[in-house]
Each structure stands twice: as C-alpha cells, then as structure tokens.
Design a protein around this motif. Sequence first.
Motif, PDB file in Angstrom:
ATOM      1  N   TYR A 149     -76.409  74.429  89.008  1.00  0.00           N
ATOM      2  CA  TYR A 149     -77.435  74.226  87.983  1.00  0.00           C
ATOM      3  C   TYR A 149     -78.806  74.636  88.513  1.00  0.00           C
ATOM      4  CZ  TYR A 149     -80.703  72.078  84.793  1.00  0.00           C
ATOM      5  OH  TYR A 149     -81.749  71.869  83.935  1.00  0.00           O
ATOM      6  N   SER A 150     -79.052  74.315  89.739  1.00  0.00           N
ATOM      7  CA  SER A 150     -80.346  74.690  90.305  1.00  0.00           C
ATOM      8  C   SER A 150     -80.475  76.206  90.397  1.00  0.00           C
ATOM      9  CB  SER A 150     -80.560  74.044  91.673  1.00  0.00           C
ATOM     10  OG  SER A 150     -79.634  74.552  92.591  1.00  0.00           O
ATOM     11  N   ASP A 196     -84.942  59.301  81.174  1.00  0.00           N
ATOM     12  CA  ASP A 196     -85.829  59.408  82.343  1.00  0.00           C
ATOM     13  C   ASP A 196     -85.055  59.860  83.578  1.00  0.00           C
ATOM     14  OD1 ASP A 196     -88.067  56.599  81.650  1.00  0.00           O
ATOM     15  OD2 ASP A 196     -87.845  58.566  80.758  1.00  0.00           O
ATOM     16  N   TRP A 233     -82.182  61.486  83.846  1.00  0.00           N
ATOM     17  CA  TRP A 233     -81.674  62.866  83.835  1.00  0.00           C
ATOM     18  C   TRP A 233     -82.798  63.887  83.817  1.00  0.00           C
ATOM     19  CZ3 TRP A 233     -77.026  64.239  85.300  1.00  0.00           C
ATOM     20  CH2 TRP A 233     -76.022  63.274  85.299  1.00  0.00           C
ATOM     21  N   VAL A 234     -83.886  63.535  83.200  1.00  0.00           N
ATOM     22  CA  VAL A 234     -85.033  64.458  83.248  1.00  0.00           C
ATOM     23  C   VAL A 234     -85.552  64.556  84.683  1.00  0.00           C
ATOM     24  CG1 VAL A 234     -87.440  64.756  82.531  1.00  0.00           C
ATOM     25  CG2 VAL A 234     -85.694  64.251  80.841  1.00  0.00           C
ATOM     26  N   ALA A 235     -85.493  63.442  85.389  1.00  0.00           N
ATOM     27  CA  ALA A 235     -85.883  63.486  86.811  1.00  0.00           C
ATOM     28  C   ALA A 235     -84.956  64.404  87.587  1.00  0.00           C
ATOM     29  CB  ALA A 235     -85.852  62.077  87.395  1.00  0.00           C
ATOM     30  N   ILE A 275     -83.310  66.904  86.353  1.00  0.00           N
ATOM     31  CA  ILE A 275     -83.612  68.279  85.918  1.00  0.00           C
ATOM     32  C   ILE A 275     -84.844  68.803  86.637  1.00  0.00           C
ATOM     33  CG2 ILE A 275     -84.423  69.629  83.934  1.00  0.00           C
ATOM     34  CD1 ILE A 275     -82.621  67.741  82.195  1.00  0.00           C
ATOM     35  N   LYS A 276     -85.855  67.971  86.712  1.00  0.00           N
ATOM     36  CA  LYS A 276     -87.100  68.409  87.335  1.00  0.00           C
ATOM     37  C   LYS A 276     -86.939  68.645  88.828  1.00  0.00           C
ATOM     38  CE  LYS A 276     -90.438  66.547  84.069  1.00  0.00           C
ATOM     39  NZ  LYS A 276     -91.520  65.571  83.858  1.00  0.00           N
ATOM     40  N   ALA A 277     -86.000  67.934  89.402  1.00  0.00           N
ATOM     41  CA  ALA A 277     -85.831  68.043  90.853  1.00  0.00           C
ATOM     42  C   ALA A 277     -84.831  69.119  91.245  1.00  0.00           C
ATOM     43  CB  ALA A 277     -85.379  66.699  91.417  1.00  0.00           C
ATOM     44  N   ARG A 278     -84.367  69.893  90.277  1.00  0.00           N
ATOM     45  CA  ARG A 278     -83.276  70.836  90.558  1.00  0.00           C
ATOM     46  C   ARG A 278     -83.668  71.890  91.592  1.00  0.00           C
ATOM     47  NH1 ARG A 278     -86.041  71.968  86.367  1.00  0.00           N
ATOM     48  NH2 ARG A 278     -86.678  74.081  85.878  1.00  0.00           N
ATOM     49  N   ASP A 279     -84.917  72.333  91.552  1.00  0.00           N
ATOM     50  CA  ASP A 279     -85.316  73.425  92.443  1.00  0.00           C
ATOM     51  C   ASP A 279     -85.226  73.033  93.911  1.00  0.00           C
ATOM     52  OD1 ASP A 279     -87.855  74.841  90.275  1.00  0.00           O
ATOM     53  OD2 ASP A 279     -85.709  75.189  90.441  1.00  0.00           O
ATOM     54  N   GLY A 280     -85.565  71.814  94.191  1.00  0.00           N
ATOM     55  CA  GLY A 280     -85.569  71.401  95.592  1.00  0.00           C
ATOM     56  C   GLY A 280     -84.287  70.739  96.025  1.00  0.00           C
ATOM     57  N   TYR A 281     -83.296  70.782  95.168  1.00  0.00           N
ATOM     58  CA  TYR A 281     -82.087  70.023  95.485  1.00  0.00           C
ATOM     59  C   TYR A 281     -81.310  70.647  96.640  1.00  0.00           C
ATOM     60  CZ  TYR A 281     -77.474  67.967  95.140  1.00  0.00           C
ATOM     61  OH  TYR A 281     -76.302  67.332  95.438  1.00  0.00           O
ATOM     62  N   ALA A 302     -90.633  69.111  97.833  1.00  0.00           N
ATOM     63  CA  ALA A 302     -89.405  69.515  97.169  1.00  0.00           C
ATOM     64  C   ALA A 302     -89.423  69.130  95.707  1.00  0.00           C
ATOM     65  CB  ALA A 302     -88.218  68.860  97.861  1.00  0.00           C
ATOM     66  N   PRO A 358     -90.915  69.342  91.673  1.00  0.00           N
ATOM     67  CA  PRO A 358     -91.469  70.311  90.738  1.00  0.00           C
ATOM     68  C   PRO A 358     -92.956  70.098  90.561  1.00  0.00           C
ATOM     69  CG  PRO A 358     -90.287  68.600  89.571  1.00  0.00           C
ATOM     70  CD  PRO A 358     -90.054  68.374  91.025  1.00  0.00           C
ATOM     71  N   ASP A 405     -91.299  62.897  88.944  1.00  0.00           N
ATOM     72  CA  ASP A 405     -90.277  61.904  88.709  1.00  0.00           C
ATOM     73  C   ASP A 405     -89.367  61.685  89.911  1.00  0.00           C
ATOM     74  OD1 ASP A 405     -90.266  60.800  85.944  1.00  0.00           O
ATOM     75  OD2 ASP A 405     -90.564  62.904  85.525  1.00  0.00           O
ATOM     76  N   VAL A 458     -85.554  65.714  95.841  1.00  0.00           N
ATOM     77  CA  VAL A 458     -84.658  65.652  96.965  1.00  0.00           C
ATOM     78  C   VAL A 458     -84.668  67.026  97.574  1.00  0.00           C
ATOM     79  CG1 VAL A 458     -82.623  66.313  95.651  1.00  0.00           C
ATOM     80  CG2 VAL A 458     -82.353  64.994  97.722  1.00  0.00           C
TER      81      VAL A 458
END
Lengths: 207, 444
Positions: free
Chosen positions: A33-34, A72, A74-76, A78-84, B236, B238, B263, B266
Amino acid sequence: MNECALAVFQHANNPYTVGMSEVVSDEELMLRYSAGKVAAFEVLYARHKAPVYRYLLRQTKRAARADELLQDVWVAIIKARDGYTPSAKFTTWLYTIARSKLIDHYRRERGFVLVTSTSEDDENLLDSIADTTQATPMDVVQGQRCVERLRVEIEQLPAAQREAFLMHEEGLNLEQIAEVTQTRAETVKSRIRYALDKLRTKLADCL
Amino acid sequence: MTAQNEEHDIRISALYQRSASEDPPAHVDAAILAAAHAAVGRDQARSPPETKPLRKRSTVPWALAASIVLVTAVVFVMRPAERSALVSMEPAAVPQTLRPAETTLALNDPSPAVADKQKAAPLTDGAATESNKSDAGAKIARDVEPGRVVAQAQNTVRGSKEMEATDLPRSKSEKTAELDSRPTTAPSQAPASAAAATPVPAIALLEKNVGLADAAREEARVRAEEKSKRKDAIEALPPEKVQPEFTADSVVQPKLAAKQKMDAGVGSGAIGNASPKKISGGYQRDGWPGEGVPHFLAPTNALLLYPEPDQALAPVKVATPPNSEVLFDTSIVRTLRSVFLTAKDRVSDVFCSGAKSAKPVIQPGEVIEYLQYGAEGYGLVRYRTEICTVFLMDRTPRFDGIDQKPEVEWWVRVVDENKQVRGWLLVESAAGSNQQIKHLARTF
C-alpha cells in the motif's frame, strides 16, 4: 448485482486476496500500500476492521464514538504509509494507534488519564475513564441471554483488565499486548487472569 | 489454573466470539477506503514516477529501451520513403550512408531529397536546391514533417548496417569530401558556423546526447535519493498541512478535515525533530524534576519514541544498543492538568521570577495554580499570571486542595551518538516511570 455478490466480485478481483495457502502478511500488504497499491490496503482493512472496531466499541461503549475513532485510526495508518517499515507486527502497530486514539478521546472527554503504568497494582489503572453512566448489569441482564450478559460484564471490568482481555480475545498475544500497552507481559497476564476470574464469577450460570 | 477454570475460560472466549458480530457501518468503511484511495491518488499526482524507489531503479534501463524502440521505429518508417526517393532521383540525391567512424550530419545535403527534408523540417538556411517539389521529395518531407527530432534521429541511425544496403558505390574519399564541404545547421547542435567548421559525427552526437541524458537522469536520481534520505532523517511522518483535495476528509469526514496535527508514524528513520508544542492553557518548562543531571539506561534493544512529546501520537520503535545510556539533548516537564489551591493562611515564602512582584505574599483565601512539584517541599505555581516557587508542604497543610497533584509528563528528546534526534521519550507521567528505561545515579 446485489451487495453480497458485488463484495464477492471485488474480492475475486483483488490480487491480494489469494488462497489460504499463500496469505500475504499484513506487513507485506502495508508495504504494498505504501508503494501505491490500494488493493493491498483494502485487504488489510478487511482483515482488521472488525476486531479493531470491536475493541474500540467495547472501550467507548458508544457506536458513534467507535466509528469516529476507527476512522481516526485508519486515517493515521494511511497518513503514515510513506514512512512505514515493518519493524514490528502490523497488528501491534495498529492497536498501538487505536489505543492512542482512545486515550486521546478520553483526554478530550475527561482530561488526562493514566495509561502507561506497568505496576501489578494498577488493575484499576483506567478506571477513571470507565463510563459510570452505564446501567448496572442487573438492569440489563434480567431475562437476557448470556452473550448480552457477557458484553455487560466486560463493560464492568476495570479498564486495564478490559483492555487486556479485549486485545487477547481479538487475537493479540501477551507480548503484543504488553508492547501496545507499554507494560510487561506478566502484568498483561495478570490482568487477563483477573478479568477472567471476574467473568467466571459473574457468568457462572452461563458456563 | 484448574481444569474447570480452563474450561470456563474457553466458554467465555466462545461466548465472546458469539457476541463479536459487530462490524463498522458501511459509511465508515466507505470513508476509510475513500481516504486510502485519495491519499494514493494524491501521491501519484504530486510525485513524478522517478521519485518512487521501486521505479527509480528502473528508470534508466527503461529510458534506454524506449529510445531504442523509438529509433528502430523511425528506421522502419524512413526506409521506404528513402527507397522511393532512390527510384525517382539521381544517384547523388540518395542520402549518404554514414558509417560510425565517418558519420556526419547530412541535414544540409544539397541533393533534392535532402533539400526537401530540410524545407519540410524546416532546417535549411535558404540554400536549398530548386528541385524540391518532386513527389518523392514531398513524401520524404511528409515523413520528416513531424519535426527535427525525427530528422536528427534519422541521421543518428545512418551508421547502422541496414542503411549501408542503400549506399551507392562511391569512394570513401568522395563521400567524405562532399560531406565535409557542407555546412551543418542542425538546430539542436552547436551554432551553425562551429558545426560547419567541425562536422559532428552522429554517433558521437548520439553518445553525447545519451550521455547527457544519462547524466541528467543520474543527477535526478541522486537528488531524489538525497531528498528521500533527508525526509527519512527528519521524520517518518507525513507533512503537516491542509489537504483540501482529500475528499474523504472534506466531504465524508468533515471532522477529519479540520485536523491539522500529525496522527501517527512508524519507520526506520529518526523522528521527533519537532520542537514541543506549547500546551494551550497548560504549562511547560525546560529542565527536569529534582536536582542533578539525570541519566538513563536502555536495557533492551529498542525504545518507543514519539515524534513529539505527546502521548496522543503513535510511538515509533527505534532500535538502540542494549544496555546503552539514553542520550538526550532536551528535557521538558509539561503540566497537562494543574490543581487550584486556596491559601489557608498567609504565605510569604513565595519567590517569583517576574518583575511585578519578586517576593509577593499570598493572602488567606487567595487561589494559586499548582503546576508542578519541584523538590523538598517546593512547588511551581502560577500566581497572578507569574510563575513562582512556593513552599507547599508543611506539618499542617497550608493550602486547601494540596492532596491533589498536578498531572505532569517528563519528556526527553533522545539523540544518537552523532547528536541526531531520534524522538521523544516519556520518562515519567502521572502513571509512573517508564519501564523501558532504568534511572541511573544523577550527576551533580
């Protein structure tokens, strides 16, 4: 095409919904997904939405709040996908976020609450956030089924015990719960044991 | 645990599973999935393909492959046209075959066919021949019409063996002399005069162009990598900004659209470069509780660190050497909830830093805001908008409400050996000390 058939159709067309013998891990799905594969997210969401929702619902006891918090969470994600990066199990991360959102919610509602203690004596750690406006078990359980009684009794558990019990029932192991709640596995084990003791006592005639 | 209890536990679990039938409502599902789609769509709209790591690696080979395909296609398109030109024109009009070692740009070839190309393309300097209206020439002109790139591509491939088949039996010296006498005015090259003086070998030109393109791509790749590294190093998470195009937020979830804070996060990179935000209506001070410089040990190989000193954010697990001292460059103590105290008696041991009243006296009945406990009976309070220290504890309570404690959090910003910020560590909260770390003896 009815809704059910549509769901099956969508499922069949999702490349990440493979056979049981080759289940794609949560971490892999999140990585995909990321990388821009929304289909991977759909599978990930389908896997975890219900357990997380139930966890939030049992904790907040109000569907509308659980809905908000689920968004909240799942949006978190989603927002964190790039750095996952899969440094821990996805489930642990997911519940860590869910718990953070829950705490944030409690803070907004009632001010700061204690959530990170690791003491064995903190079985009533989250009691300050327990919703006392709920009806007593006896108000609800009269003539009702054991399943409904269990729900009520879970709500009556001290918050820390309830939290550990719910996570355990939703599939997290002791270590994962310990990591999510920032406590020790032994403490988690005790909380679950206490919770089960209480439930056994309260639901003796159902068991 | 007895066998009976174990059996009961299994039944409780079974009961729970029977009760666990709730699913999120469909509109919540839709909102979340829409948010997921919108986020990815936004990424793709915002980022050029080469910024994606997976694509980045394959950019150069794909570009080369595309170039080869394009050039080959041009060869196949141009050859029939040139053959027709051969039939209707004099031998001298045939485009020159240019071997790699002697290939020269032939755009200003005075022969009719080439002149037609020049007119159509329009690359000529006006010295074209008069016989440029022939059908064959027109056909070539149509073929060349799409532009100079095609003309140039045609020239660049003339060194191929396929083109040699159309060459006429002229001597090498003849061709060289003829070609070298013509000015070169290819627009994409150096100024015409310079090109005329020193004809540019097409293969060299091709190599030069490819080399430039490669260099540009390589530079872009390096820049993207550096950008990516910087991003990882910073955080890390957004970026914190309004995203009006995030339809799921703005339409389905107006509540979410209003949110401006990070929010969760990781990642393997460092987090927590952000300076702590001031608590609205709260209090925060630099430093730590008690006296002496605190030291901590991380017994395990990982710490849960936050991007900001805020437990509402999702922590990130950051690897640390086991049994290493936790290094930090900043320490703050935040008051999340203060306590209001009412003076029972006159309190004179009050020390304020402000200019209004360096040593005020609190009168009985006056209210102070208890912010943080200091040390040895002293507390930090807000009194008439000033921050003061007051001796709070005594044998008999000096204030009503002193049985309550402010709720505070002690955070340190963890750095690595290179002093790079890794994130914020919660050292203590009202819940107690963080069990991830061990407190070592303080130094004075």
